[in-house]
Design a protein around this motif. Structure first.
Motif, PDB file in Angstrom:
ATOM      1  N   GLU A  43       0.829  -1.198   0.000  1.00 23.06           N
ATOM      2  CA  GLU A  43       0.000   0.000   0.000  1.00 23.06           C
ATOM      3  C   GLU A  43       0.865   1.251   0.000  1.00 23.06           C
ATOM      4  O   GLU A  43       1.998   1.242   0.491  1.00 23.06           O
ATOM      5  CB  GLU A  43      -0.918   0.044   1.226  1.00 23.06           C
ATOM      6  CG  GLU A  43      -1.844  -1.133   1.401  1.00 23.06           C
ATOM      7  CD  GLU A  43      -1.292  -2.175   2.350  1.00 23.06           C
ATOM      8  OE1 GLU A  43      -2.103  -2.883   2.987  1.00 23.06           O
ATOM      9  OE2 GLU A  43      -0.057  -2.277   2.470  1.00 23.06           O
ATOM     10  N   SER A  44       0.299   2.324  -0.519  1.00 25.60           N
ATOM     11  CA  SER A  44       0.950   3.630  -0.478  1.00 25.60           C
ATOM     12  C   SER A  44      -0.117   4.703  -0.560  1.00 25.60           C
ATOM     13  O   SER A  44      -1.280   4.412  -0.885  1.00 25.60           O
ATOM     14  CB  SER A  44       1.947   3.783  -1.628  1.00 25.60           C
ATOM     15  OG  SER A  44       1.296   3.693  -2.868  1.00 25.60           O
ATOM     16  N   GLY A  45       0.281   5.939  -0.270  1.00 27.29           N
ATOM     17  CA  GLY A  45      -0.627   7.061  -0.434  1.00 27.29           C
ATOM     18  C   GLY A  45      -1.200   7.618   0.848  1.00 27.29           C
ATOM     19  O   GLY A  45      -1.917   8.623   0.811  1.00 27.29           O
ATOM     20  N   GLY A  46      -0.904   6.989   1.981  1.00 28.05           N
ATOM     21  CA  GLY A  46      -1.400   7.526   3.227  1.00 28.05           C
ATOM     22  C   GLY A  46      -0.698   8.812   3.613  1.00 28.05           C
ATOM     23  O   GLY A  46       0.272   9.237   2.970  1.00 28.05           O
ATOM     24  N   GLY A  47      -1.210   9.459   4.657  1.00 28.53           N
ATOM     25  CA  GLY A  47      -0.588  10.697   5.105  1.00 28.53           C
ATOM     26  C   GLY A  47      -1.473  11.440   6.069  1.00 28.53           C
ATOM     27  O   GLY A  47      -2.466  10.911   6.575  1.00 28.53           O
ATOM     28  N   LEU A  48      -1.084  12.679   6.328  1.00 27.92           N
ATOM     29  CA  LEU A  48      -1.824  13.561   7.230  1.00 27.92           C
ATOM     30  C   LEU A  48      -2.618  14.560   6.393  1.00 27.92           C
ATOM     31  O   LEU A  48      -2.055  15.210   5.500  1.00 27.92           O
ATOM     32  CB  LEU A  48      -0.845  14.295   8.147  1.00 27.92           C
ATOM     33  CG  LEU A  48      -1.425  15.380   9.045  1.00 27.92           C
ATOM     34  CD1 LEU A  48      -2.404  14.778  10.041  1.00 27.92           C
ATOM     35  CD2 LEU A  48      -0.300  16.123   9.769  1.00 27.92           C
ATOM     36  N   VAL A  49      -3.894  14.681   6.685  1.00 26.19           N
ATOM     37  CA  VAL A  49      -4.757  15.592   5.940  1.00 26.19           C
ATOM     38  C   VAL A  49      -5.752  16.230   6.896  1.00 26.19           C
ATOM     39  O   VAL A  49      -6.112  15.629   7.922  1.00 26.19           O
ATOM     40  CB  VAL A  49      -5.481  14.824   4.804  1.00 26.19           C
ATOM     41  CG1 VAL A  49      -6.412  13.760   5.358  1.00 26.19           C
ATOM     42  CG2 VAL A  49      -6.213  15.761   3.871  1.00 26.19           C
ATOM     43  N   TYR A 106      -4.755   1.770   7.047  1.00 26.12           N
ATOM     44  CA  TYR A 106      -5.560   1.196   5.964  1.00 26.12           C
ATOM     45  C   TYR A 106      -4.798   0.036   5.337  1.00 26.12           C
ATOM     46  O   TYR A 106      -3.634   0.182   4.942  1.00 26.12           O
ATOM     47  CB  TYR A 106      -5.879   2.277   4.932  1.00 26.12           C
ATOM     48  CG  TYR A 106      -6.989   3.186   5.393  1.00 26.12           C
ATOM     49  CD1 TYR A 106      -6.797   4.055   6.456  1.00 26.12           C
ATOM     50  CD2 TYR A 106      -8.241   3.160   4.775  1.00 26.12           C
ATOM     51  CE1 TYR A 106      -7.826   4.871   6.903  1.00 26.12           C
ATOM     52  CE2 TYR A 106      -9.267   3.978   5.211  1.00 26.12           C
ATOM     53  CZ  TYR A 106      -9.053   4.828   6.275  1.00 26.12           C
ATOM     54  OH  TYR A 106     -10.076   5.632   6.714  1.00 26.12           O
ATOM     55  N   TYR A 107      -5.493  -1.085   5.237  1.00 16.23           N
ATOM     56  CA  TYR A 107      -4.898  -2.306   4.713  1.00 16.23           C
ATOM     57  C   TYR A 107      -5.581  -2.733   3.429  1.00 16.23           C
ATOM     58  O   TYR A 107      -6.812  -2.703   3.327  1.00 16.23           O
ATOM     59  CB  TYR A 107      -5.033  -3.444   5.723  1.00 16.23           C
ATOM     60  CG  TYR A 107      -4.305  -3.236   7.027  1.00 16.23           C
ATOM     61  CD1 TYR A 107      -4.934  -2.648   8.115  1.00 16.23           C
ATOM     62  CD2 TYR A 107      -2.980  -3.641   7.169  1.00 16.23           C
ATOM     63  CE1 TYR A 107      -4.278  -2.471   9.319  1.00 16.23           C
ATOM     64  CE2 TYR A 107      -2.304  -3.471   8.367  1.00 16.23           C
ATOM     65  CZ  TYR A 107      -2.966  -2.885   9.435  1.00 16.23           C
ATOM     66  OH  TYR A 107      -2.290  -2.712  10.623  1.00 16.23           O
ATOM     67  N   THR A 136      -1.005   1.324   5.461  1.00 18.73           N
ATOM     68  CA  THR A 136      -0.550   2.701   5.308  1.00 18.73           C
ATOM     69  C   THR A 136      -1.371   3.583   6.242  1.00 18.73           C
ATOM     70  O   THR A 136      -2.582   3.427   6.353  1.00 18.73           O
ATOM     71  CB  THR A 136      -0.656   3.159   3.843  1.00 18.73           C
ATOM     72  OG1 THR A 136      -0.088   4.464   3.702  1.00 18.73           O
ATOM     73  CG2 THR A 136      -2.099   3.194   3.347  1.00 18.73           C
ATOM     74  N   GLN A 137      -0.690   4.489   6.935  1.00 18.13           N
ATOM     75  CA  GLN A 137      -1.344   5.307   7.954  1.00 18.13           C
ATOM     76  C   GLN A 137      -2.070   6.486   7.310  1.00 18.13           C
ATOM     77  O   GLN A 137      -1.499   7.217   6.490  1.00 18.13           O
ATOM     78  CB  GLN A 137      -0.315   5.826   8.961  1.00 18.13           C
ATOM     79  CG  GLN A 137      -0.881   6.759  10.021  1.00 18.13           C
ATOM     80  CD  GLN A 137      -1.773   6.051  11.016  1.00 18.13           C
ATOM     81  OE1 GLN A 137      -1.445   4.963  11.501  1.00 18.13           O
ATOM     82  NE2 GLN A 137      -2.913   6.655  11.347  1.00 18.13           N
ATOM     83  N   VAL A 138      -3.314   6.679   7.724  1.00 18.57           N
ATOM     84  CA  VAL A 138      -4.104   7.857   7.346  1.00 18.57           C
ATOM     85  C   VAL A 138      -4.484   8.581   8.626  1.00 18.57           C
ATOM     86  O   VAL A 138      -5.059   7.982   9.539  1.00 18.57           O
ATOM     87  CB  VAL A 138      -5.370   7.452   6.566  1.00 18.57           C
ATOM     88  CG1 VAL A 138      -6.273   8.662   6.369  1.00 18.57           C
ATOM     89  CG2 VAL A 138      -4.994   6.836   5.222  1.00 18.57           C
TER      90      VAL A 138
END
Length: 124
Positions: free
Chosen positions: A6-12, A94-95, A118-120
């Motif tokens: 997975e990729s694309g997580g982040g802080l929003v 998120y998995y 990936t962490q959101v």
């Protein structure tokens, strides 16, 4: 077997958007049902969305319906989760999950293959 990354997580900020990607390696990706699950701190892993191999079967949990969109590109061996109007309650890991023994499922134990997550994080 299939390996998932997975990729694309982040802080929003709340109200913002993110697009998660899950790249699969291995054979016969187009024969797998793909799903996204998420896990908030201190809570059990919960179903968010699945998409079957032909894209004819798509389902969302009530908590994400209307805000999240799952899609897949079988030529690129990738599944996506477009998330809009994010809320702090969407925060979690998120998995991506895959299985080729059933048409679809909302139950985590039914999926044989998992990514690392990936962490959101959605701030208020």
């Amino acid at each position: 077997q299939v390996q998932l990354v997975e990729s694309g997580g982040g802080l929003v900020q709340a109200g913002g958007s993110l697009r998660l990607s899950c790249a699969a390696s291995g054979r016969d990706f187009d024969m797998y049902v793909m799903a996204w699950f998420r896990q908030a701190p201190g809570k059990e892993r919960e179903f968010a969305a699945f998409i079957n191999w032909s894209r004819s079967g798509i389902h969302y949990s009530d908590s994400v319906k209307g805000r999240f969109t799952i899609s897949r590109d079988n030529d690129k061996n990738t599944v996506y989760l477009q998330m809009i109007n994010l809320k702090p309650a969407d925060t979690g890991v998120y998995y991506c999950a895959a299985d080729n023994t059933r048409a679809y499922s909302t139950i985590a134990d039914d999926y044989a293959y998992w990514g690392q997550g990936t962490q959101v994080t959605v701030s208020s």
